[in-house]
Design a protein around this motif. Structure first.
Motif, PDB file in Angstrom:
ATOM      1  N   PHE A  22       0.846  -1.188   0.000  1.00  0.00           N
ATOM      2  CA  PHE A  22       0.000   0.000   0.000  1.00  0.00           C
ATOM      3  C   PHE A  22       0.886   1.244   0.000  1.00  0.00           C
ATOM      4  CE2 PHE A  22      -2.713  -3.199   1.912  1.00  0.00           C
ATOM      5  CZ  PHE A  22      -3.951  -2.955   1.330  1.00  0.00           C
ATOM      6  N   LYS A  23       0.509   2.225  -0.791  1.00  0.00           N
ATOM      7  CA  LYS A  23       1.145   3.528  -0.704  1.00  0.00           C
ATOM      8  C   LYS A  23       0.729   4.185   0.619  1.00  0.00           C
ATOM      9  CE  LYS A  23       3.569   4.335  -4.488  1.00  0.00           C
ATOM     10  NZ  LYS A  23       4.998   4.724  -4.416  1.00  0.00           N
ATOM     11  N   VAL A  24       1.690   4.776   1.298  1.00  0.00           N
ATOM     12  CA  VAL A  24       1.459   5.280   2.649  1.00  0.00           C
ATOM     13  C   VAL A  24       1.688   6.783   2.712  1.00  0.00           C
ATOM     14  CG1 VAL A  24       2.412   5.246   4.988  1.00  0.00           C
ATOM     15  CG2 VAL A  24       2.001   3.107   3.776  1.00  0.00           C
ATOM     16  N   LYS A  25       0.753   7.498   3.346  1.00  0.00           N
ATOM     17  CA  LYS A  25       0.943   8.923   3.609  1.00  0.00           C
ATOM     18  C   LYS A  25       1.911   9.130   4.765  1.00  0.00           C
ATOM     19  CE  LYS A  25      -3.655  10.572   2.175  1.00  0.00           C
ATOM     20  NZ  LYS A  25      -4.891  11.217   2.683  1.00  0.00           N
ATOM     21  N   ARG A  26       1.697   8.356   5.846  1.00  0.00           N
ATOM     22  CA  ARG A  26       2.565   8.503   7.008  1.00  0.00           C
ATOM     23  C   ARG A  26       2.401   7.315   7.936  1.00  0.00           C
ATOM     24  NH1 ARG A  26      -0.419  11.642  11.427  1.00  0.00           N
ATOM     25  NH2 ARG A  26      -2.590  11.651  10.736  1.00  0.00           N
ATOM     26  N   LYS A  27       3.443   7.075   8.699  1.00  0.00           N
ATOM     27  CA  LYS A  27       3.388   6.056   9.744  1.00  0.00           C
ATOM     28  C   LYS A  27       2.869   6.725  11.010  1.00  0.00           C
ATOM     29  CE  LYS A  27       6.236   2.437  11.822  1.00  0.00           C
ATOM     30  NZ  LYS A  27       7.571   1.788  11.798  1.00  0.00           N
ATOM     31  N   LEU A  28       1.782   6.219  11.564  1.00  0.00           N
ATOM     32  CA  LEU A  28       1.166   6.839  12.725  1.00  0.00           C
ATOM     33  C   LEU A  28       1.911   6.468  14.001  1.00  0.00           C
ATOM     34  CD1 LEU A  28      -2.567   6.343  11.748  1.00  0.00           C
ATOM     35  CD2 LEU A  28      -1.204   8.423  11.575  1.00  0.00           C
ATOM     36  N   PHE A  29       2.188   5.200  14.188  1.00  0.00           N
ATOM     37  CA  PHE A  29       3.023   4.801  15.310  1.00  0.00           C
ATOM     38  C   PHE A  29       3.389   3.328  15.220  1.00  0.00           C
ATOM     39  CE2 PHE A  29      -1.278   4.209  17.058  1.00  0.00           C
ATOM     40  CZ  PHE A  29      -1.202   2.909  17.546  1.00  0.00           C
ATOM     41  N   GLU A  30       4.306   2.928  16.071  1.00  0.00           N
ATOM     42  CA  GLU A  30       4.764   1.548  16.182  1.00  0.00           C
ATOM     43  C   GLU A  30       4.985   1.258  17.656  1.00  0.00           C
ATOM     44  OE1 GLU A  30       8.994  -0.690  15.391  1.00  0.00           O
ATOM     45  OE2 GLU A  30       8.160   0.489  13.728  1.00  0.00           O
ATOM     46  N   LYS A  37       4.804  -7.021  17.398  1.00  0.00           N
ATOM     47  CA  LYS A  37       5.003  -5.632  16.995  1.00  0.00           C
ATOM     48  C   LYS A  37       3.747  -5.142  16.286  1.00  0.00           C
ATOM     49  CE  LYS A  37       7.752  -4.294  13.531  1.00  0.00           C
ATOM     50  NZ  LYS A  37       8.963  -3.897  12.764  1.00  0.00           N
ATOM     51  N   LEU A  38       3.222  -4.025  16.755  1.00  0.00           N
ATOM     52  CA  LEU A  38       2.008  -3.445  16.184  1.00  0.00           C
ATOM     53  C   LEU A  38       2.375  -2.135  15.491  1.00  0.00           C
ATOM     54  CD1 LEU A  38      -1.404  -3.083  18.011  1.00  0.00           C
ATOM     55  CD2 LEU A  38      -0.474  -1.227  16.648  1.00  0.00           C
ATOM     56  N   GLU A  39       1.958  -1.998  14.244  1.00  0.00           N
ATOM     57  CA  GLU A  39       2.195  -0.774  13.471  1.00  0.00           C
ATOM     58  C   GLU A  39       0.876  -0.274  12.907  1.00  0.00           C
ATOM     59  OE1 GLU A  39       5.944  -1.270  10.837  1.00  0.00           O
ATOM     60  OE2 GLU A  39       5.301  -3.301  11.376  1.00  0.00           O
ATOM     61  N   LEU A  40       0.772   1.037  12.787  1.00  0.00           N
ATOM     62  CA  LEU A  40      -0.419   1.648  12.208  1.00  0.00           C
ATOM     63  C   LEU A  40       0.007   2.714  11.205  1.00  0.00           C
ATOM     64  CD1 LEU A  40      -3.513   1.302  12.660  1.00  0.00           C
ATOM     65  CD2 LEU A  40      -3.421   3.376  14.047  1.00  0.00           C
ATOM     66  N   TYR A  41      -0.584   2.677  10.011  1.00  0.00           N
ATOM     67  CA  TYR A  41      -0.242   3.596   8.933  1.00  0.00           C
ATOM     68  C   TYR A  41      -1.500   4.269   8.395  1.00  0.00           C
ATOM     69  CZ  TYR A  41       4.153   0.966   8.777  1.00  0.00           C
ATOM     70  OH  TYR A  41       5.343   0.364   9.104  1.00  0.00           O
ATOM     71  N   GLU A  42      -1.300   5.436   7.799  1.00  0.00           N
ATOM     72  CA  GLU A  42      -2.355   6.099   7.035  1.00  0.00           C
ATOM     73  C   GLU A  42      -2.033   5.879   5.569  1.00  0.00           C
ATOM     74  OE1 GLU A  42      -5.825   7.935   6.343  1.00  0.00           O
ATOM     75  OE2 GLU A  42      -5.039   7.882   8.382  1.00  0.00           O
ATOM     76  N   THR A  43      -2.897   5.148   4.843  1.00  0.00           N
ATOM     77  CA  THR A  43      -2.639   4.867   3.433  1.00  0.00           C
ATOM     78  C   THR A  43      -3.214   5.959   2.546  1.00  0.00           C
ATOM     79  OG1 THR A  43      -4.675   3.618   2.978  1.00  0.00           O
ATOM     80  CG2 THR A  43      -2.832   2.401   3.972  1.00  0.00           C
ATOM     81  N   GLU A  44      -2.841   5.942   1.280  1.00  0.00           N
ATOM     82  CA  GLU A  44      -3.337   6.953   0.340  1.00  0.00           C
ATOM     83  C   GLU A  44      -4.801   6.754  -0.009  1.00  0.00           C
ATOM     84  OE1 GLU A  44      -1.012   7.538  -3.136  1.00  0.00           O
ATOM     85  OE2 GLU A  44       0.758   8.240  -2.039  1.00  0.00           O
ATOM     86  N   GLY A  45      -5.233   5.477  -0.148  1.00  0.00           N
ATOM     87  CA  GLY A  45      -6.592   5.265  -0.646  1.00  0.00           C
ATOM     88  C   GLY A  45      -7.457   4.312   0.141  1.00  0.00           C
ATOM     89  N   PHE A  46      -6.919   3.750   1.247  1.00  0.00           N
ATOM     90  CA  PHE A  46      -7.676   2.720   1.955  1.00  0.00           C
ATOM     91  C   PHE A  46      -7.829   2.998   3.451  1.00  0.00           C
ATOM     92  CE2 PHE A  46      -6.288   0.754  -1.936  1.00  0.00           C
ATOM     93  CZ  PHE A  46      -7.352  -0.057  -2.292  1.00  0.00           C
TER      94      PHE A  46
END
Length: 282
Positions: A22-30, A37-46
């Motif tokens: 997925f294309k990512v706008k930004r990594k929110l946190f890890e 390990k838990l990661e959360l991202y903001e994607t471009e379209g999803f």
């Protein structure tokens, strides 16, 4: 595997060099939880992307393509699902779909990692109030241990786990299936996701063989899931005389689903020919 800062993308790599990204706008946190390990991202379209130990769990826009086929085929095939157990599913999507069924009096969700529940409540638009539903009983516990020790009996058991490799292996063992069979009522259904049809074929076959030793009948089906190496496989174990090939149309009409189509239930059972032949020989 993982987030590529230069490319602004998250890619999950599967065996043999196959990737889903997925294309990512930004990594929110890890965060490193007690278990993963838990990661959360903001994607471009999803919308937001939830990742556990480097594997895609869901994206907000399209997560129903996984939760609907996991939940509704077994719920609609069962004549009267009142008491339901969910193992895993900390994001709340499976719980949400289960509680859409008016027959449900109680839905117990057992998630081992409290942090997944916490992050999902705070940051993801997935549960949509399911955690607050009075019929929901959310427990932070080891699902294998809980199933072995509980005195409750269930009409439907749904395993919403990580892939059938590594830490989740126990959830795909004959011993675990026997615990599930014992805790189902006389007419009961058990369903689990079983990995990528093409890339986890051996794991699918192993789980299918183990389930056949335990359940009265076992079905396999597949569905295209957004964010996964699709088609994605699912296995259904039957206790008693429940016919999983048929669903209750009168209940299905009230659900207004986006991905799984109860009117075309038979299309679930389409499987690539070579995989079907392997399963038939298993």
């Amino acid at each position: 595997m993982g987030f590529n800062e230069r490319e602004r993308a998250f890619v999950e790599w599967y065996p043999r060099g196959y990737g889903v990204g997925f294309k990512v706008k930004r990594k929110l946190f890890e965060v490193q939880t007690e278990y993963q390990k838990l990661e959360l991202y903001e994607t471009e379209g999803f919308g937001k992307l939830l990742v556990l130990d480097g594997t895609v769990q869901l994206v907000e826009r399209g997560e129903e393509s996984y939760h609907e086929p996991l939940v509704h085929p077994v719920m609609l095939a069962h004549p009267n699902p009142r008491n339901v157990l969910i193992i895993g599913g900390g994001d709340g999507g499976t719980l949400r779909e289960v509680l859409r069924h008016e027959t449900v009096e109680k839905a117990t969700m057992v998630e081992i990692d409290e942090k997944v529940i916490e992050v999902s409540k705070l940051y993801l638009d997935v549960a949509k109030g399911a955690f607050e539903d009075p019929r929901a009983d959310v427990k932070v516990d080891d699902g294998v241990k809980y199933l072995k020790e509980t005195d409750e009996r269930f009409d439907v058991i749904i395993v919403d786990s990580t892939d059938p490799v590594g830490p989740a292996k126990l959830l795909f063992s004959e011993e675990f299936y026997r615990s599930a069979y014992e805790k189902l009522n006389g007419r009961g259904l058990y369903v689990t996701q079983a990995g990528s049809v093409y890339l986890f074929t051996n794991e699918l076959l192993d789980a299918y063989r183990a389930m056949k030793k335990v359940f009265d009948k076992v079905y396999y089906f597949s569905f295209p899931v957004i964010g996964y190496a699709s088609p994605w496989s699912f296995l259904v174990g039957v206790k008693g005389d429940v016919d999983f090939t048929k669903v209750k149309g009168e209940r299905a009409g009230k659900l207004k689903l986006h991905y799984y189509d109860p009117e075309r239930h038979e299309t679930l059972f389409q499987m690539p020919r070579y995989v079907r032949e392997l399963l038939e020989r298993a």
